[in-house]
Scaffold this active site. Structure first.
Site, PDB file in Angstrom:
ATOM      1  N   ASP A 140       0.691   9.640   0.775  1.00 14.20           N
ATOM      2  CA  ASP A 140      -0.132   9.066  -0.288  1.00 14.20           C
ATOM      3  C   ASP A 140      -0.859   7.858   0.288  1.00 14.20           C
ATOM      4  OD1 ASP A 140      -1.190   7.878  -2.574  1.00 14.20           O
ATOM      5  OD2 ASP A 140       0.497   8.480  -3.822  1.00 14.20           O
ATOM      6  N   LEU A 141      -2.078   8.071   0.728  1.00  9.69           N
ATOM      7  CA  LEU A 141      -2.846   7.059   1.450  1.00  9.69           C
ATOM      8  C   LEU A 141      -3.899   6.461   0.537  1.00  9.69           C
ATOM      9  CD1 LEU A 141      -3.312   9.025   4.809  1.00  9.69           C
ATOM     10  CD2 LEU A 141      -1.426   7.537   4.121  1.00  9.69           C
ATOM     11  N   GLU A 142      -3.652   5.247   0.086  1.00  2.00           N
ATOM     12  CA  GLU A 142      -4.586   4.592  -0.829  1.00  2.00           C
ATOM     13  C   GLU A 142      -4.582   3.090  -0.583  1.00  2.00           C
ATOM     14  OE1 GLU A 142      -3.148   4.591  -4.975  1.00  2.00           O
ATOM     15  OE2 GLU A 142      -1.576   5.954  -4.324  1.00  2.00           O
ATOM     16  N   GLU A 143      -5.175   2.342  -1.500  1.00  2.83           N
ATOM     17  CA  GLU A 143      -5.288   0.905  -1.318  1.00  2.83           C
ATOM     18  C   GLU A 143      -3.909   0.261  -1.238  1.00  2.83           C
ATOM     19  OE1 GLU A 143      -7.586  -0.585  -4.551  1.00  2.83           O
ATOM     20  OE2 GLU A 143      -9.468   0.170  -3.759  1.00  2.83           O
ATOM     21  N   GLU A 145      -3.769   0.189   2.109  1.00  2.00           N
ATOM     22  CA  GLU A 145      -3.584   0.695   3.462  1.00  2.00           C
ATOM     23  C   GLU A 145      -4.791   1.453   3.974  1.00  2.00           C
ATOM     24  OE1 GLU A 145      -0.274   3.195   6.035  1.00  2.00           O
ATOM     25  OE2 GLU A 145      -0.875   3.934   4.079  1.00  2.00           O
TER      26      GLU A 145
END
Length: 389
Positions: A140-143, A145
């Site tokens: 789960d790549l979000e804000e 990062e």
């Protein structure tokens, strides 16, 4: 050989794992998110009995809050010594189900930020796969990062290593959605995946918290995201849809958007008719009715803020998996014993992690130091909703 080189066959027989046979990939693709340690976790066995659901997406694995490149639940509970989440997994598997584990999420420090490179990031995640004998994992790549180029390079590189070293591992990558499909950082993440030659089972977008209004805006975003996948990877439309996923938010979103049961049905119809790979939502902890149903116009981590029966939204995941949910009348949920309210929240008081207060007829526990941040203002804020009082 480092831990990142451990094969999936070894992982399935490691200490702490059960040797559970994998489900069909469609179940991992349909698994809704469940926080097993926070936000008043529901009983997964009860959900399975009521809906026919067989797979759960457990969230979230993060780097330790104090720093380091080792996996924890929520930044605080080391995976290496965990028994609580293991117990939840055992309950699910005893009933013929299984889990995927999600890494990242909106808050906390991600391992891609804390670890030195892709190999060490993968080694940390391999500990999770080995501990629980996993057949599926979600990035789960979000804000914030995904605004960090080096961190995203580590995460994508780690995902590629895990995919190679664990044959058959189902891998999803989830990122923020916009009305145009995904934003600049999401597109950069896709380009990083392309440059590393990494293709997961799906790239999923989250079309909420971004000016969306019901299902029509979400399906339009999915159509736009399909075009982005096609242009990035050179796929035709059908191939792009076969690598595309939807991750919604049931009920009231953090920004006040409303997604009802009928919205979920519309998006489900779109996903199945276009042969998309994944349909999931955030979160089972919220798949129950608030009191009052609209929760006073507030978003909660423990209920949906829309009128519903328990586990209404989980049934759409079951349908996506190709199973018809039970139609019998579920056993009524017992009336909970009233809980006394903690001292009232005060905007001028500084609270440390673990402090408990009451606000708007709910008890809240501070996740970390906080002052003048209203409980319930954001699902991702410093306050954990502990239910009505």
């Amino acid at each position: 050989m480092t831990a990142a080189g451990t094969t999936g066959l070894v992982a399935a027989n490691a200490s702490g794992a059960t040797g559970q046979d994998a489900l069909g990939n469609r179940w991992y693709a349909a698994a809704p998110y469940l926080m097993p340690l926070d936000n008043d976790p529901p009983d997964p066995a009860a959900i399975m009995d009521a809906t026919g659901l067989k797979a759960f997406q457990l969230a979230f694995v993060l780097a330790p809050n104090g720093g380091g490149c080792s996996p924890t639940w929520g930044g605080t509970a080391p995976v290496s010594s965990d028994t609580a989440v293991q117990s939840t997994i055992s309950t699910i598997r005893a009933k013929g189900g299984d889990v995927s584990v999600s890494i990242g999420g909106y808050g906390g420090t991600k391992l891609g930020q804390a670890c030195a490179d892709a190999a060490s990031t993968a080694a940390a995640y391999q500990q999770v796969i080995t501990k629980y004998g996993l057949h599926a994992i979600d990035f789960d790549l979000e804000e914030p990062e995904y605004e960090n180029t080096a961190a995203i390079k580590n995460e994508i590189g780690a995902a590629r290593i895990l995919q190679q070293n664990n044959p058959g591992l189902y891998v999803s990558v989830t990122t923020a959605g916009t009305v145009d499909g995904t934003g600049w950082f999401g597109k950069q993440m896709l380009l990083e995946a392309k440059s590393q030659g990494f293709i997961p089972n799906n790239f999923s977008i989250m079309p909420f918290d971004g000016g969306f209004s019901g299902a029509a805006s979400q399906t339009a975003a999915l159509t736009n995201f399909n075009s982005i996948l096609r242009s990035t990877f050179g796929w035709d439309e059908a191939t792009a849809y076969a690598h595309e996923g939807f991750s919604g938010m049931n009920g009231r979103s953090d920004t006040g958007e409303i997604f009802s049961q009928s919205d979920f049905q519309t998006v489900l119809d779109y996903a199945t008719s276009h042969h998309m790979d994944r349909f999931t939502f955030w979160a089972l902890n919220r798949d129950r009715q608030c009191s009052p149903p609209d929760n006073g116009g507030r978003t909660s981590g423990t209920c949906s803020s829309v009128a519903q029966s328990d586990w209404d939204f989980a049934k759409y995941s079951v349908k996506f998996a190709g199973v018809t949910p039970p139609t019998g009348t579920p056993t009524p949920t017992p009336t909970p014993t009233p809980v006394s309210c903690e001292p009232a929240w005060n905007s001028s008081t500084a609270y440390t992690g673990g402090s408990e207060v009451s606000y708007a007829q709910h008890n809240w526990k501070a996740k970390w130091w906080t002052q003048n941040e209203v409980p319930g203002a954001s699902t991702w804020g410093p306050w954990q909703d502990e239910g009505a009082c």
